[in-house]
Write an enzyme that holds these catalytic residues in place. Structure first.
Site, PDB file in Angstrom:
ATOM      1  N   SER A   1      -7.959   0.791   2.853  1.00 39.10           N
ATOM      2  CA  SER A   1      -8.401   0.335   1.540  1.00 39.10           C
ATOM      3  C   SER A   1      -9.589  -0.597   1.708  1.00 39.10           C
ATOM      4  CB  SER A   1      -7.256  -0.412   0.847  1.00 39.10           C
ATOM      5  OG  SER A   1      -7.708  -1.078  -0.315  1.00 39.10           O
TER       6      SER A   1
ATOM      7  N   ASP B   1      -7.792   8.348   0.048  1.00 41.24           N
ATOM      8  CA  ASP B   1      -8.456   7.258   0.772  1.00 41.24           C
ATOM      9  C   ASP B   1      -8.425   7.479   2.282  1.00 41.24           C
ATOM     10  OD1 ASP B   1      -9.433   5.772  -1.287  1.00 41.24           O
ATOM     11  OD2 ASP B   1      -7.941   4.180  -1.183  1.00 41.24           O
TER      12      ASP B   1
ATOM     13  N   ARG C   1       0.838  -1.199   0.000  1.00 42.36           N
ATOM     14  CA  ARG C   1       0.000   0.000   0.000  1.00 42.36           C
ATOM     15  C   ARG C   1       0.876   1.254   0.000  1.00 42.36           C
ATOM     16  NH1 ARG C   1      -4.945   1.904  -1.427  1.00 42.36           N
ATOM     17  NH2 ARG C   1      -6.136   2.861   0.257  1.00 42.36           N
TER      18      ARG C   1
ATOM     19  N   GLU D   1      -3.733   8.112  -3.943  1.00 39.22           N
ATOM     20  CA  GLU D   1      -4.167   7.229  -2.860  1.00 39.22           C
ATOM     21  C   GLU D   1      -4.408   7.942  -1.540  1.00 39.22           C
ATOM     22  OE1 GLU D   1      -5.706   3.959  -3.303  1.00 39.22           O
ATOM     23  OE2 GLU D   1      -3.945   4.063  -4.584  1.00 39.22           O
TER      24      GLU D   1
ATOM     25  N   THR E   1      -3.867  -0.985  -7.688  1.00 39.13           N
ATOM     26  CA  THR E   1      -4.650   0.238  -7.886  1.00 39.13           C
ATOM     27  C   THR E   1      -3.786   1.480  -8.009  1.00 39.13           C
ATOM     28  OG1 THR E   1      -6.499   1.508  -6.940  1.00 39.13           O
ATOM     29  CG2 THR E   1      -4.849   0.677  -5.400  1.00 39.13           C
TER      30      THR E   1
ATOM     31  N   THR F   1      -9.221   0.253 -10.211  1.00 38.77           N
ATOM     32  CA  THR F   1      -8.361  -0.769  -9.633  1.00 38.77           C
ATOM     33  C   THR F   1      -8.405  -1.958 -10.575  1.00 38.77           C
ATOM     34  OG1 THR F   1      -8.844   0.053  -7.403  1.00 38.77           O
ATOM     35  CG2 THR F   1      -8.114  -2.217  -7.536  1.00 38.77           C
TER      36      THR F   1
END
Length: 571
Positions: free
Chosen positions: A455, A431, A109, A428, A409, A391
């Site tokens: 996520s 998120d 991530r 990202e 993603t 994604t």
């Protein structure tokens, strides 16, 4: 109706006898393409583009492992499906080692730069920014994890030489590939990219977007891949590519705070898998900072207190209510476990889930469910993030029975819209919850330096009562991923559908808001029946991309989502 009957027929009969599932009207990206389950004996690759699947197959045909195939597949996806994943993003990977009978999960991530704080997405008055104002530009870019994840997986489970895995993607980037209808539709829908390099790459000189059927060459990406093939992931996280990333992020109109030190410090985390029984199977997924595995297991743990789903209004009602309850807990408690205490054992505690299941009333929807108080929970405020559906899912089994489920993603469609050295950078960080606290109580998923945003990605493996691998699956789709995967699992495990039939089922569920039903699937009567139970019903264009493999006898059965352009193939 028997739970073994196909859910398509069951739901049609439950709602009055007429077939409920005409093929939907084409959605903007790629429409609906009917597909059949694919059966192969030796190995299987399922991914979002035929060229990516071919690259993965080529590695398996040469004796490569599931991880080798996943790497080659991901690299080609970066080229042919750039709006969804790539070197500028992050991923979660589940790996099953059939010989050692061990399950491992890797967290690739993205992370927040060291210079950010909880005010990242607040304006001068302390109010949250509008979503697209936060997305476009450098502010939303997290430290990418995918290149380091691919390298870490290859070092542990790869068989073929690292450089060999790059050959298909480099060749296609140099020679070009044909733009598909889905990519062309996504480019047209994106409008102005706000970045000169991206605008030029995805448009003609006169400003018109690329059209389906045109050839697209990406020489800068080929050069980037050649550097990575020769030098490993260090070529990305240090040196010229890293400098290009930092310069692009910091010079953007909406500048970000990513630094060379952030890139150099990035590490892949190995996390403990999250697993729980469901009827006679064992379902395993990715733990925090992904909420996908935990929330999925919560839903299944509640639904196990009821008869298997049979497609009736009662079954759909229970399914959406379980989703409400699970998403309520997700929004409050799940975040990066290196920064917050995630009450994992409590969230999956059978007694706690039994108590949550008891809240499901047969005749009336909860509407919006309150988060529970699982054992071990600490005070936290619920927060929400956009968690948008751009994604991709890679599902692979090799000839030795090793498997990879990898969800990958760049977050929003085309990520931050920043193109550097041939690949797009993620957005990202959106998120995270834009609001750091509610009524003085900190939100678990608030922005913090070095933290990984929550996520919903849910790469999943399922094992039978003898511990044999039974299912490999996952999907793109933002926060709806959890419902997509749950629906597919229940279609196979409860209803006895084949892999393709389960994927084809209408998408539906609740994310602790309205009950969402897939538009264009003949579910109007179901919607009215649910409204009679107090549901607020919304019809939604659900663009899932579920890719899955099921063990059948001595071989494998693959299915690819008809809503996208992926295929299943193997030998």
């Amino acid at each position: 109706m028997s739970a073994s009957r196909p859910l398509l027929l069951a739901l049609a009969l439950a709602l009055g006898g007429a077939p409920a599932f005409a093929a939907p009207a084409p959605e903007a990206a790629s429409g609906w393409t009917a597909k059949q389950a694919v059966h192969r004996r030796e190995y299987m690759v399922v991914a979002a583009h035929p060229l990516a699947v071919a690259a993965g197959q080529a590695m398996l045909a040469r004796g490569g492992s599931a991880v080798d195939a996943a790497i080659a597949t991901q690299l080609v996806l970066n080229l042919v499906e750039p709006q969804s994943s790539g070197l500028g993003g992050g991923a979660f990977l589940l790996h099953w080692d059939a010989g050692r009978r061990t399950l491992s999960t890797l967290d690739g991530r993205e992370t927040a730069p060291a210079a950010v704080d909880e005010r990242l997405f607040l304006d001068a008055d302390g109010q949250p920014l509008g979503f697209m104002a936060a997305v476009i530009g450098g502010r939303s870019v997290g430290v990418p994890g995918t290149p380091r994840l691919l390298e870490a997986a290859h070092r542990r489970w790869g068989r073929l030489p690292w450089a060999e895995l790059f050959v298909p993607a480099i060749r296609l980037a140099r020679e070009g590939f044909i733009v598909t209808p889905r990519l062309a539709g996504a480019i047209a829908a994106a409008g102005d990219f706000g970045n000169a390099a991206a605008q030029a790459y995805f448009h003609h000189a006169d400003g018109t977007p690329l059209r389906a059927g045109e050839r697209l060459v990406n020489a800068p990406l080929a050069a980037t891949l050649e550097h990575l093939a020769a030098q490993g992931a260090d070529a990305y996280y240090r040196g010229e590519i890293a400098a290009d990333i930092v310069r692009t992020v910091q010079a953007a109109a909406n500048p970000g705070r990513l630094s060379a030190a952030d890139l150099a410090a990035y590490t892949v985390r190995e996390r403990a898998p999250v697993c729980a029984p469901y009827r006679r199977w064992r379902v395993c997924g990715m733990g925090a900072p992904s909420s996908g595995g935990i929330t999925l297991l919560q839903m299944l743990g509640m639904l196990e207190h009821f008869p298997p789903g049979d497609g009736s209004v009662d079954a759909v009602h229970r399914y959406t209510e379980a989703g409400r309850l699970a998403y309520a807990d997700r929004n409050r408690y799940i975040a990066d476990p290196d920064f917050v205490s995630v009450p994992l054992a409590g969230l999956l505690d059978p007694a706690y889930l039994a108590a949550r299941a008891a809240l499901i009333r047969p005749e009336r929807s909860l509407g919006t469910a309150a988060a529970g108080t699982p054992p071990g929970a600490q005070a936290a405020a619920s927060g929400r993030a956009a968690d948008l559906p751009s994604t991709s899912q890679i599902s692979i089994v090799d000839r030795d029975g090793n498997a990879v489920s990898m969800t990958t993603t760049i977050e929003n469609g085309f990520g931050s819209r920043l193109l550097v050295d041939g690949f797009l950078l993620n957005n990202e960080l959106t998120d995270f919850s834009f609001v750091p606290s509610v009524d003085g109580v900190a939100v678990a998923n608030r922005v913090e330096a070095g933290k990984r945003p929550r996520s919903s990605m849910a790469p999943t493996l399922v094992f039978d009562a003898d511990g044999r691998l039974s299912l490999v699956l996952g999907s793109p789709g933002g926060s709806a991923i959890i419902n997509y995967v749950a629906k597919t699992l229940l279609g196979v495990l409860d209803c006895g559908l084949d892999m393709q039939q389960a994927i084809d089922l209408p998408n539906l569920g609740s994310r602790n808001g309205p009950t969402e039903l897939e538009a264009g699937r003949g579910l109007e009567a179901l919607g009215e029946a649910l409204r009679a139970r107090g549901h607020t019903v919304r019809f939604v264009e659900f663009n899932s991309g579920t890719h899955a493999i099921r063990r059948v006898g001595d071989g494998w059965e693959g299915g690819a989502d008809p809503r996208r352009e992926g295929i299943a193939a193997g030998e």
